[in-house]
Design an enzyme around this catalytic site. Structure first.
Site, PDB file in Angstrom:
ATOM      1  N   LYS A   1      -9.347 -32.719 -15.557  1.00 13.34           N
ATOM      2  CA  LYS A   1      -9.198 -33.712 -14.387  1.00 13.34           C
ATOM      3  C   LYS A   1      -9.713 -35.102 -15.153  1.00 13.34           C
ATOM      4  O   LYS A   1     -10.837 -35.162 -15.890  1.00 13.34           O
ATOM      5  CB  LYS A   1      -9.636 -33.632 -13.313  1.00 13.34           C
ATOM      6  CG  LYS A   1     -11.112 -33.269 -13.150  1.00 13.34           C
ATOM      7  CD  LYS A   1     -11.988 -34.521 -12.645  1.00 13.34           C
ATOM      8  CE  LYS A   1     -13.522 -34.029 -12.632  1.00 13.34           C
ATOM      9  NZ  LYS A   1     -14.370 -35.081 -12.879  1.00 13.34           N
TER      10      LYS A   1
ATOM     11  N   VAL B   1     -16.982 -29.639 -23.332  1.00 15.46           N
ATOM     12  CA  VAL B   1     -17.766 -28.996 -22.220  1.00 15.46           C
ATOM     13  C   VAL B   1     -18.933 -30.245 -21.841  1.00 15.46           C
ATOM     14  O   VAL B   1     -19.126 -30.906 -22.701  1.00 15.46           O
ATOM     15  CB  VAL B   1     -18.381 -27.903 -22.913  1.00 15.46           C
ATOM     16  CG1 VAL B   1     -19.365 -27.218 -21.931  1.00 15.46           C
ATOM     17  CG2 VAL B   1     -17.368 -26.882 -23.257  1.00 15.46           C
ATOM     18  N   ALA B   2     -19.234 -29.792 -20.384  1.00 11.82           N
ATOM     19  CA  ALA B   2     -20.164 -30.901 -19.770  1.00 11.82           C
ATOM     20  C   ALA B   2     -19.644 -32.227 -20.125  1.00 11.82           C
ATOM     21  O   ALA B   2     -20.655 -33.102 -20.642  1.00 11.82           O
ATOM     22  CB  ALA B   2     -21.509 -30.554 -20.211  1.00 11.82           C
ATOM     23  N   ALA B   3     -18.438 -32.600 -19.917  1.00  8.83           N
ATOM     24  CA  ALA B   3     -17.989 -34.059 -20.294  1.00  8.83           C
ATOM     25  C   ALA B   3     -17.434 -34.992 -19.099  1.00  8.83           C
ATOM     26  O   ALA B   3     -17.027 -35.909 -19.419  1.00  8.83           O
ATOM     27  CB  ALA B   3     -16.733 -33.693 -21.224  1.00  8.83           C
TER      28      ALA B   3
ATOM     29  N   GLY C   1     -14.858 -26.325 -17.044  1.00 15.99           N
ATOM     30  CA  GLY C   1     -15.380 -25.046 -16.494  1.00 15.99           C
ATOM     31  C   GLY C   1     -14.778 -24.723 -15.170  1.00 15.99           C
ATOM     32  O   GLY C   1     -14.510 -23.933 -14.670  1.00 15.99           O
ATOM     33  N   SER C   2     -14.575 -25.804 -14.046  1.00 14.31           N
ATOM     34  CA  SER C   2     -13.989 -25.618 -12.749  1.00 14.31           C
ATOM     35  C   SER C   2     -12.520 -25.312 -12.861  1.00 14.31           C
ATOM     36  O   SER C   2     -12.165 -24.576 -12.156  1.00 14.31           O
ATOM     37  CB  SER C   2     -14.168 -27.058 -12.016  1.00 14.31           C
ATOM     38  OG  SER C   2     -15.431 -27.617 -11.907  1.00 14.31           O
TER      39      SER C   2
ATOM     40  N   ASP D   1     -15.514 -28.961  -7.686  1.00  6.60           N
ATOM     41  CA  ASP D   1     -14.382 -29.555  -8.300  1.00  6.60           C
ATOM     42  C   ASP D   1     -13.121 -28.422  -8.299  1.00  6.60           C
ATOM     43  O   ASP D   1     -12.027 -28.635  -8.608  1.00  6.60           O
ATOM     44  CB  ASP D   1     -14.665 -29.877  -9.799  1.00  6.60           C
ATOM     45  CG  ASP D   1     -15.043 -31.526  -9.669  1.00  6.60           C
ATOM     46  OD1 ASP D   1     -14.890 -32.228  -8.712  1.00  6.60           O
ATOM     47  OD2 ASP D   1     -15.483 -31.673 -10.763  1.00  6.60           O
TER      48      ASP D   1
HETATM   49  C1  LIG Z   1     -18.758 -35.355 -10.538  1.00  8.91           C
HETATM   50  C2  LIG Z   1     -17.570 -34.607 -10.418  1.00  8.91           C
HETATM   51  O1  LIG Z   1     -17.277 -33.850 -11.402  1.00  8.91           O
HETATM   52  C3  LIG Z   1     -16.366 -35.626  -9.515  1.00  8.91           C
HETATM   53  O2  LIG Z   1     -15.235 -34.972  -9.619  1.00  8.91           O
HETATM   54  C4  LIG Z   1     -18.105 -33.918  -8.984  1.00  8.91           C
HETATM   55  O3  LIG Z   1     -18.608 -34.492  -7.974  1.00  8.91           O
HETATM   56  C5  LIG Z   1     -18.954 -32.678  -9.477  1.00  8.91           C
HETATM   57  O4  LIG Z   1     -18.465 -31.431  -9.149  1.00  8.91           O
HETATM   58  P1  LIG Z   1     -18.958 -30.026  -9.819  1.00  8.91           P
HETATM   59  O5  LIG Z   1     -19.279 -30.393 -11.255  1.00  8.91           O
HETATM   60  O6  LIG Z   1     -18.073 -28.944  -9.474  1.00  8.91           O
HETATM   61  O7  LIG Z   1     -20.225 -29.826  -8.927  1.00  8.91           O
HETATM   62  P2  LIG Z   1     -21.126 -28.856  -8.420  1.00  8.91           P
HETATM   63  O8  LIG Z   1     -21.083 -27.502  -9.624  1.00  8.91           O
HETATM   64  O9  LIG Z   1     -20.424 -28.148  -7.175  1.00  8.91           O
HETATM   65  O10 LIG Z   1     -22.411 -29.267  -8.192  1.00  8.91           O
HETATM   66  C6  LIG Z   1     -23.311 -29.557  -9.396  1.00  8.91           C
HETATM   67  C7  LIG Z   1     -24.386 -30.419  -8.811  1.00  8.91           C
HETATM   68  O11 LIG Z   1     -23.954 -31.722  -8.639  1.00  8.91           O
HETATM   69  C8  LIG Z   1     -24.534 -32.279  -7.501  1.00  8.91           C
HETATM   70  N1  LIG Z   1     -23.451 -32.661  -6.421  1.00  8.91           N
HETATM   71  C9  LIG Z   1     -22.415 -32.140  -6.633  1.00  8.91           C
HETATM   72  C10 LIG Z   1     -21.125 -32.540  -5.952  1.00  8.91           C
HETATM   73  C11 LIG Z   1     -21.403 -33.254  -4.699  1.00  8.91           C
HETATM   74  N2  LIG Z   1     -20.313 -33.930  -4.019  1.00  8.91           N
HETATM   75  N3  LIG Z   1     -22.877 -34.014  -4.493  1.00  8.91           N
HETATM   76  C12 LIG Z   1     -23.605 -33.464  -5.316  1.00  8.91           C
HETATM   77  O12 LIG Z   1     -24.941 -33.914  -5.081  1.00  8.91           O
HETATM   78  C13 LIG Z   1     -25.299 -31.167  -6.649  1.00  8.91           C
HETATM   79  O13 LIG Z   1     -26.680 -31.268  -7.177  1.00  8.91           O
HETATM   80  C14 LIG Z   1     -25.020 -29.832  -7.259  1.00  8.91           C
HETATM   81  O14 LIG Z   1     -25.902 -28.907  -7.435  1.00  8.91           O
HETATM   82  N1  LIG Z   2     -15.663 -21.877 -18.426  1.00  7.79           N
HETATM   83  C1  LIG Z   2     -16.437 -22.769 -18.672  1.00  7.79           C
HETATM   84  N2  LIG Z   2     -16.220 -23.835 -19.409  1.00  7.79           N
HETATM   85  C2  LIG Z   2     -17.226 -25.009 -19.630  1.00  7.79           C
HETATM   86  N3  LIG Z   2     -18.280 -24.935 -19.342  1.00  7.79           N
HETATM   87  C3  LIG Z   2     -18.937 -23.888 -18.447  1.00  7.79           C
HETATM   88  C4  LIG Z   2     -17.725 -22.878 -18.006  1.00  7.79           C
HETATM   89  N4  LIG Z   2     -18.439 -21.813 -17.489  1.00  7.79           N
HETATM   90  C5  LIG Z   2     -19.992 -22.355 -17.200  1.00  7.79           C
HETATM   91  N5  LIG Z   2     -19.828 -23.528 -18.030  1.00  7.79           N
HETATM   92  C6  LIG Z   2     -21.206 -24.318 -17.739  1.00  7.79           C
HETATM   93  O1  LIG Z   2     -21.092 -25.469 -17.001  1.00  7.79           O
HETATM   94  C7  LIG Z   2     -21.584 -26.788 -17.397  1.00  7.79           C
HETATM   95  C8  LIG Z   2     -20.457 -27.671 -17.354  1.00  7.79           C
HETATM   96  O2  LIG Z   2     -19.642 -27.546 -17.912  1.00  7.79           O
HETATM   97  P1  LIG Z   2     -18.038 -28.357 -17.696  1.00  7.79           P
HETATM   98  O3  LIG Z   2     -17.345 -28.515 -18.896  1.00  7.79           O
HETATM   99  O4  LIG Z   2     -17.283 -27.770 -16.536  1.00  7.79           O
HETATM  100  O5  LIG Z   2     -18.776 -29.903 -16.991  1.00  7.79           O
HETATM  101  P2  LIG Z   2     -18.099 -30.861 -16.434  1.00  7.79           P
HETATM  102  O6  LIG Z   2     -16.690 -31.325 -17.327  1.00  7.79           O
HETATM  103  O7  LIG Z   2     -19.052 -32.157 -16.398  1.00  7.79           O
HETATM  104  O8  LIG Z   2     -17.469 -30.724 -14.957  1.00  7.79           O
HETATM  105  P3  LIG Z   2     -17.294 -31.714 -13.586  1.00  7.79           P
HETATM  106  O9  LIG Z   2     -16.479 -32.783 -14.259  1.00  7.79           O
HETATM  107  O10 LIG Z   2     -16.767 -30.565 -12.634  1.00  7.79           O
HETATM  108  O11 LIG Z   2     -18.746 -32.244 -13.307  1.00  7.79           O
HETATM  109  C9  LIG Z   2     -21.721 -26.528 -18.985  1.00  7.79           C
HETATM  110  O12 LIG Z   2     -23.185 -26.755 -19.278  1.00  7.79           O
HETATM  111  C10 LIG Z   2     -21.504 -24.815 -19.190  1.00  7.79           C
HETATM  112  O13 LIG Z   2     -22.663 -24.413 -19.723  1.00  7.79           O
END
Ligand SMILES: C[C@](O)(CO)[C@H](O)COP(=O)(O)OP(=O)(O)OC[C@H]1O[C@@H](n2ccc(N)nc2=O)[C@H](O)[C@@H]1O
Ligand SMILES: Nc1ncnc2c1ncn2[C@@H]1O[C@H](COP(=O)(O)OP(=O)(O)OP(=O)(O)O)[C@@H](O)[C@H]1O
Length: 288
Positions: free
Chosen positions: A10, A95-97, A102-103, A136
């Site tokens: 997304k 990843v972590a981008a 992961g979601s 997410d």
């Molecule tokens: C930045 C976004 O990716 C935008 O779509 C989302 O708001 C984050 O979604 P996500 O990665 O699924 O987040 P979660 O895994 O639920 O939460 C990770 C951490 O981000 C913070 N968090 C997340 C979502 C939110 N509405 N408020 C927060 O403060 C919290 O500290 C939480 O422990």
């Molecule tokens: N299936 C997976 N794919 C990617 N990362 C994963 C997965 N499962 C667990 N993780 C962990 O979750 C962390 C965040 O990964 P992800 O790629 O979902 O981040 P993101 O794109 O920043 O997510 P968001 O936009 O929802 O905040 C990584 O540091 C990774 O170690």
């Protein structure tokens, strides 16, 4: 029965944070849309009553910390499933981008296992379960385009934005979402006009969509990582119609309607950034 599920990334076209909540999460108001960059999840029944997981990415945990594993474990426990599964993730989303890779893997696992284990759950029910895994995940269960509120789990569907190209540039840093939210100071942010973005999407008004792009989390990530700010400037210089950081970053995306402009931005960026993708907005959900 082997099941293949697509797990698209997304981007956030608008991301506003209203306030910090008592439960530690932040109240958000954001527009999410899916793009044509996807992981592929393969689910294979296992004779043993356990979950195994594999992926070739060295950045992804291959154990119970994986969000896809958590999705399978949640369904197994909640519906007392006495069957096993092997989850294999073909990781294409960085990843972590800020792209919810992961979601989306977790959401695809929920959809796939719902079929494999014949649980008969609706997408609405899967989205409620998804919220237990991450904020997410609910959106990723549905896909398409939506307004997400609450901590991100309350979803209102929107029409697809007008078709356009999205060029993604991911600098070589990983960003922790929790860290970005914890550093957010809401006193000095410019809030994006999310209602204007919704209206522009409903009216298929491409130029107002470009003008309404905004993400309050940029204040944290751009300050900490000047290279992300520089990437935004480069994308603007190459002639993008709109440029924004997705989610908590560090991925930055540019949008353009024209293929020739997309090529120019894509080619121009490749010297600056090691991970660059040119994809289409998916807009409509393929999962209905
Ligand atoms: C930045 C976004 O990716 C935008 O779509 C989302 O708001 C984050 O979604 P996500 O990665 O699924 O987040 P979660 O895994 O639920 O939460 C990770 C951490 O981000 C913070 N968090 C997340 C979502 C939110 N509405 N408020 C927060 O403060 C919290 O500290 C939480 O422990
Ligand atoms: N299936 C997976 N794919 C990617 N990362 C994963 C997965 N499962 C667990 N993780 C962990 O979750 C962390 C965040 O990964 P992800 O790629 O979902 O981040 P993101 O794109 O920043 O997510 P968001 O936009 O929802 O905040 C990584 O540091 C990774 O170690």
């Amino acid at each position: 029965m082997r099941i293949l599920e697509k797990a698209p990334a997304k981007i956030n076209l608008a991301l506003d944070v209203l306030h910090k909540r008592q439960d530690g999460f932040h109240e958000v108001k954001m527009i999410m849309t899916m793009i044509d960059l996807a992981d592929r999840i393969e689910l294979t029944p296992l004779k043993e009553n356990k979950i195994t997981i594999s992926s070739h990415s060295r950045y992804v945990p291959n154990d119970e910390r994986n969000l896809a594993y958590k999705a399978a474990a949640l369904l197994k426990e909640r519906f007392q499933v006495n069957e096993g599964v092997t989850i294999s993730i073909d990781k294409q989303i960085p990843v972590a981008a800020g792209l919810a890779g992961g979601s989306s893997d977790a959401a695809a696992t929920l959809r796939g296992l719902n079929k494999m284990w014949k649980l008969g759950l609706s997408l609405d029910e899967l989205a409620v379960l998804g919220a237990e895994i991450g904020s997410d995940v609910s959106f990723c269960v549905y896909g398409g385009t939506a307004l997400a509120t609450g901590r991100g789990e309350i979803i209102e569907h929107l029409p697809a934005p007008p078709p356009c190209w999205v060029i993604l540039a991911k600098p070589f840093i990983g960003v922790s979402t929790a860290d970005v939210y914890s550093k957010l100071n809401l006193e000095n942010v410019t809030h994006p006009n999310v209602d204007q973005m919704i209206k522009a999407i409903e009216e298929q008004d491409y130029s107002t969509i470009c003008q309404s792009l905004g993400n309050v989390l940029e204040t944290v990530t751009l300050e900490k990582y000047p290279e992300v700010k520089q990437l935004k400037t480069q994308l603007q210089r190459f002639g993008a119609d709109g440029v924004l950081m997705s989610g908590s970053g560090p991925t930055v995306f540019a949008i353009t309607e024209h293929e020739s402009r997309m090529q120019r931005i894509y080619n121009g960026l490749r010297g600056f950034c090691n991970q660059v993708y040119a994809v289409r907005i998916l807009g409509e959900s393929p999962f209905k």
